[in-house]
Design an enzyme around this catalytic site. Structure first.
Site, PDB file in Angstrom:
ATOM      1  N   ASP A  50      16.726 147.040  85.864  1.00  0.00           N
ATOM      2  CA  ASP A  50      15.655 146.712  86.569  1.00  0.00           C
ATOM      3  C   ASP A  50      14.721 145.549  86.043  1.00  0.00           C
ATOM      4  O   ASP A  50      14.311 145.735  85.128  1.00  0.00           O
ATOM      5  CB  ASP A  50      14.826 147.734  87.110  1.00  0.00           C
ATOM      6  CG  ASP A  50      13.726 147.570  87.900  1.00  0.00           C
ATOM      7  OD1 ASP A  50      13.486 146.461  88.759  1.00  0.00           O
ATOM      8  OD2 ASP A  50      12.550 148.434  87.847  1.00  0.00           O
ATOM      9  N   ASP A  54      10.410 147.858  90.016  1.00  0.00           N
ATOM     10  CA  ASP A  54      10.350 148.739  91.338  1.00  0.00           C
ATOM     11  C   ASP A  54      11.323 149.851  91.029  1.00  0.00           C
ATOM     12  O   ASP A  54      11.630 150.867  92.082  1.00  0.00           O
ATOM     13  CB  ASP A  54      10.830 147.872  92.316  1.00  0.00           C
ATOM     14  CG  ASP A  54      12.433 147.522  92.440  1.00  0.00           C
ATOM     15  OD1 ASP A  54      13.037 147.656  91.417  1.00  0.00           O
ATOM     16  OD2 ASP A  54      12.827 146.863  93.370  1.00  0.00           O
ATOM     17  N   ASP A  58      18.690 145.436  89.517  1.00  0.00           N
ATOM     18  CA  ASP A  58      18.828 143.978  90.395  1.00  0.00           C
ATOM     19  C   ASP A  58      19.486 142.949  89.836  1.00  0.00           C
ATOM     20  O   ASP A  58      19.903 143.180  88.669  1.00  0.00           O
ATOM     21  CB  ASP A  58      17.386 143.525  90.924  1.00  0.00           C
ATOM     22  CG  ASP A  58      16.526 143.610  89.592  1.00  0.00           C
ATOM     23  OD1 ASP A  58      17.045 143.147  88.515  1.00  0.00           O
ATOM     24  OD2 ASP A  58      15.353 144.117  89.853  1.00  0.00           O
ATOM     25  N   ASP A 127      32.874 143.639  95.910  1.00  0.00           N
ATOM     26  CA  ASP A 127      33.151 144.674  96.732  1.00  0.00           C
ATOM     27  C   ASP A 127      33.170 144.217  98.432  1.00  0.00           C
ATOM     28  O   ASP A 127      32.124 143.913  98.620  1.00  0.00           O
ATOM     29  CB  ASP A 127      32.288 145.630  96.386  1.00  0.00           C
ATOM     30  CG  ASP A 127      32.793 147.086  96.547  1.00  0.00           C
ATOM     31  OD1 ASP A 127      33.611 147.356  97.341  1.00  0.00           O
ATOM     32  OD2 ASP A 127      32.665 147.950  95.610  1.00  0.00           O
ATOM     33  N   ASP A 229      37.018 148.152  99.952  1.00  0.00           N
ATOM     34  CA  ASP A 229      36.440 149.460 100.029  1.00  0.00           C
ATOM     35  C   ASP A 229      37.193 150.155 101.322  1.00  0.00           C
ATOM     36  O   ASP A 229      37.223 149.762 102.005  1.00  0.00           O
ATOM     37  CB  ASP A 229      34.980 149.210 100.209  1.00  0.00           C
ATOM     38  CG  ASP A 229      34.323 150.874 100.541  1.00  0.00           C
ATOM     39  OD1 ASP A 229      34.318 151.567  99.292  1.00  0.00           O
ATOM     40  OD2 ASP A 229      34.028 151.265 101.475  1.00  0.00           O
ATOM     41  N   GLU A 283      40.926 149.902  97.609  1.00  0.00           N
ATOM     42  CA  GLU A 283      40.700 151.302  97.112  1.00  0.00           C
ATOM     43  C   GLU A 283      41.743 152.106  97.895  1.00  0.00           C
ATOM     44  O   GLU A 283      41.934 152.173  99.066  1.00  0.00           O
ATOM     45  CB  GLU A 283      39.291 151.579  97.454  1.00  0.00           C
ATOM     46  CG  GLU A 283      38.996 153.001  97.127  1.00  0.00           C
ATOM     47  CD  GLU A 283      37.773 153.709  97.691  1.00  0.00           C
ATOM     48  OE1 GLU A 283      37.409 153.170  98.753  1.00  0.00           O
ATOM     49  OE2 GLU A 283      37.080 154.418  97.025  1.00  0.00           O
ATOM     50  N   HIS A 349      32.028 154.606  90.068  1.00  0.00           N
ATOM     51  CA  HIS A 349      30.799 155.055  90.751  1.00  0.00           C
ATOM     52  C   HIS A 349      31.133 156.336  91.449  1.00  0.00           C
ATOM     53  O   HIS A 349      29.733 156.682  92.173  1.00  0.00           O
ATOM     54  CB  HIS A 349      30.113 153.595  91.592  1.00  0.00           C
ATOM     55  CG  HIS A 349      30.785 153.592  92.572  1.00  0.00           C
ATOM     56  ND1 HIS A 349      32.357 152.859  92.619  1.00  0.00           N
ATOM     57  CD2 HIS A 349      30.880 153.747  94.013  1.00  0.00           C
ATOM     58  CE1 HIS A 349      32.734 152.861  93.710  1.00  0.00           C
ATOM     59  NE2 HIS A 349      31.898 153.265  94.649  1.00  0.00           N
ATOM     60  N   ASP A 350      31.958 156.600  91.810  1.00  0.00           N
ATOM     61  CA  ASP A 350      32.357 157.728  92.716  1.00  0.00           C
ATOM     62  C   ASP A 350      32.598 159.107  92.013  1.00  0.00           C
ATOM     63  O   ASP A 350      33.132 160.227  92.604  1.00  0.00           O
ATOM     64  CB  ASP A 350      33.438 157.704  93.818  1.00  0.00           C
ATOM     65  CG  ASP A 350      33.094 156.687  94.737  1.00  0.00           C
ATOM     66  OD1 ASP A 350      32.149 156.466  95.460  1.00  0.00           O
ATOM     67  OD2 ASP A 350      33.978 155.858  95.368  1.00  0.00           O
TER      68      ASP A 350
HETATM   69  C1  NOJ Z   1      34.562 154.359  98.909  1.00  0.00           C
HETATM   70  C2  NOJ Z   1      33.359 153.871  97.897  1.00  0.00           C
HETATM   71  O1  NOJ Z   1      33.628 153.778  96.462  1.00  0.00           O
HETATM   72  C3  NOJ Z   1      32.251 155.089  98.163  1.00  0.00           C
HETATM   73  O2  NOJ Z   1      31.227 154.788  96.958  1.00  0.00           O
HETATM   74  C4  NOJ Z   1      31.632 154.907  99.423  1.00  0.00           C
HETATM   75  O3  NOJ Z   1      30.678 155.963  99.652  1.00  0.00           O
HETATM   76  C5  NOJ Z   1      32.762 154.819 100.579  1.00  0.00           C
HETATM   77  N1  NOJ Z   1      33.638 154.056 100.202  1.00  0.00           N
HETATM   78  C6  NOJ Z   1      32.085 154.425 101.820  1.00  0.00           C
HETATM   79  O4  NOJ Z   1      32.051 153.130 101.871  1.00  0.00           O
END
Ligand code: NOJ
Length: 575
Positions: A50, A54, A58, A127, A229, A283, A349-350
């Site tokens: 950041d 905030d 960023d 992305d 995505d 993905e 990130h998932d």
């Molecule tokens: C896959 C992404 O990797 C995820 O983070 C997102 O929540 C879903 N697609 C919906 O876009």
């Protein structure tokens, strides 16, 4: 709903493999591409750095860390979405594809970031979120306002006078219902993810052209690639037939690779990918090796590389079988040995943190097991995708209350279970191990307040271990996880055999050790990885006396198959 919880905890989509074809090749054919030689570093912008206090990461923050990124040796950065968004799903709900999210900065910041990367020899992958948009996108606002809007057909609508449409499963909706009734036009709209993420209608050529124009807009700015995505979901049977009983056992079968998906990708390739020197990855990789091949075989002119989920889903709270892990990586490698190209990853990130899921994040083993996992990712065939923070061995937060969680689908599922009398304690146990917020806590730069991520309270609390696990401290230690990561990245860059060389699994039934060779043009490397916390032995049948040790996460090695806990070694074998 059990299905729903599992999905949330293991991220979004799992691909089940319906067919398994093994292609044995004696010769490794080398079809060189820059994106095959790339090492992709994934940055979650909200959590990286950041710059304006905030509490939200960023673009200027990323700019301030470009020298750090360069110092890692990685040469491609994949940025999670940075477009304008109301942030129902942290940027995966785009309201303007040609603008930058206010929290993240401005287009000038973006231009400076791209230039800063290119000046350092780093490429940028964007992305592209076009299975759905935000419900706050101008297209949807217009589509929702009237049945005769020119944007109506950009989305999937079902007029209510036809009755209720057949059930569709929503991954993020509180009631798991992917149809949302909208009284303005007395119709339902489709949303595979949240109600604020309406699905785009890829059947509509106007929509498709809009998307290609958006992609060209970014390509003309000079971006070097696109990650699509949830794209395997983009094509739908728009008659929305009733699903057969038992669909919930494998809903991906009904969602992935719908009609015309390959046509859309061919069109996208013609309109965008073929016109720029970009890498392209979607993905998900469908339901079978055949699907995955069809997505990426160069002759078909669709995508560059496949990103399949089977391996990233193996880790479970109760542990996982290394023999199974080896089988999965090996069958994917062999299916792509002659044609096509894979992404190699165990985190993103998932997912929760790499070391917490596949290694051991206890103080005794966090460092050594993180190094072992980095060794694995950097020595496999395929393009490695490495998630920010894993190079420090960042670990899971230890969430124990829903109040600590920001993630919308996790909060929705908690609410759903609460309303339907589900087992909230069991759910929270799964959240602790697998919730994707574990992977989204602020990057741990130093031991100052808020981990040096921000001067203000971050949007998601930093892991409490930031006082000891942080980049500043690891910079000073030549044996840190961070400095080991730099070395293993360099080793991959110095050895094309690690990129293109043939992979062969050894000692496949060994429950604790993963051993394999990589071989190219007479050069042969042996990689031995102890995935457990006990001393163990690799039975490779190879004589290591005269082998040259290229790297070891303990600093030395015994030139035998004897491995200490989480030991990782790479040898060059004598011809
Ligand atoms: C896959 C992404 O990797 C995820 O983070 C997102 O929540 C879903 N697609 C919906 O876009």
């Amino acid at each position: 709903m059990k299905l729903r919880s599992a999905l949330l905890l293991t991220a979004l989509v799992m691909t089940s493999l319906l067919s398994c074809k093994s292609n044995k090749s004696s010769e490794t054919k080398v079809d060189k591409k820059w994106w095959k030689e790339a090492i992709v570093y994934q940055i979650y912008p909200r959590s990286f750095k950041d710059s304006d206090g905030d509490g939200i990461g960023d673009l200027k923050g990323i700019i301030s860390k470009l020298d750090y990124i360069k110092s890692l040796g990685v040469n491609v950065v994949w940025l999670n979405p940075i477009y304008s968004s109301p942030n129902d799903d942290n940027g995966y709900d785009v309201s303007d594809y040609r603008n930058i999210m206010k929290d993240f900065g401005t287009m000038q910041d973006f231009d400076a970031l791209l230039k800063g990367m290119h000046d350092r020899g780093i490429k940028l992958v964007m992305d592209v979120v076009v299975n759905h948009s935000s419900d706050e996108h101008e297209w949807f606002k217009s589509a929702r306002a009237s049945r005769t809007s020119p944007y109506r057909d950009y989305y999937h609508w079902w007029n209510a006078e036809r009755g209720h449409p057949n059930y569709r499963y929503s991954l993020f909706d509180i009631n798991h219902d992917a149809w949302k009734y909208d009284s303005v036009t007395n119709a339902y709209y489709l949303h595979y993810f949240s109600g604020k993420q309406p699905d785009l209608n890829w059947e509509n050529p106007k929509l498709r052209k809009e998307v290609y124009d958006i992609m060209k807009f970014w390509a003309q700015k000079g971006v070097d690639g696109f990650r699509l995505d949830a794209f395997q979901f983009a094509a739908k049977d728009t008659t929305f037939p009733k699903w057969p009983e038992g669909w919930e056992k494998d809903f991906i079968k009904y969602y992935a690779m719908g009609p015309h998906l390959h046509d859309y990708l061919k069109e996208m390739n013609k309109e965008v990918f073929s016109k720029y020197d970009v890498m392209s990855v979607a993905e998900g990789a469908g339901n079978s090796f055949q699907d995955a091949h069809d997505l990426v075989d160069a002759d078909r002119k669709e995508l560059g590389m496949a990103y399949a989920f089977e391996a990233v889903d193996i880790a479970k709270p109760e542990g996982y079988s290394l023999v199974h892990f080896k089988e999965v990586f090996t069958k994917w490698d062999s299916a792509f040995a002659d044609k096509g190209w894979l992404s190699i990853f165990l985190a993103n990130h998932d997912q929760a943190r790499l070391v917490s899921r596949y290694g051991d994040d206890s103080p005794l083993y966090r460092e050594v097991s993180s190094k072992m996992l980095s060794t694995f990712l950097m020595t496999m065939r395929g393009t490695p995708y490495y998630y920010n923070g894993d190079e420090l061995g960042m670990s899971n937060f230890g969430f124990d209350s829903i109040g600590q969680i920001n993630d919308m689908p996790t909060r929705n599922e908690y609410q759903h279970l609460k309303e339907t009398g589900g087992d909230l304690n069991a759910f929270m146990d799964r959240v602790k191990f697998g919730c994707r917020d574990n992977g989204r806590t602020p990057f741990q730069w130093d031991s100052t307040l808020f981990a040096g991520f921000s001067s203000n309270t971050p949007w998601l609390a930093a892991n409490r271990n930031y006082t000891t696990v942080n980049a500043a401290q690891q910079e000073k230690d030549p044996n840190s996880v961070l400095n080991y990561f730099r070395k293993i990245v360099q080793l991959r860059k110095d050895n094309p055999v690690l990129v293109y060389g043939k992979y062969a699994l050894l000692d496949k039934d060994n429950k604790g050790v993963y051993s394999f060779t990589r071989e190219l043009n007479g050069k042969k490397l042996l990689i031995m990885l102890n995935f457990g916390k006990i001393n163990d032995v690799a039975h490779t049948g190879l004589d290591l006396k005269d082998a040259t040790l290229l790297i070891s996460n303990y600093g030395d090695a015994s030139h035998s198959g004897d491995l200490r806990p989480f030991e990782a070694v790479v040898y060059e074998l004598k011809e």
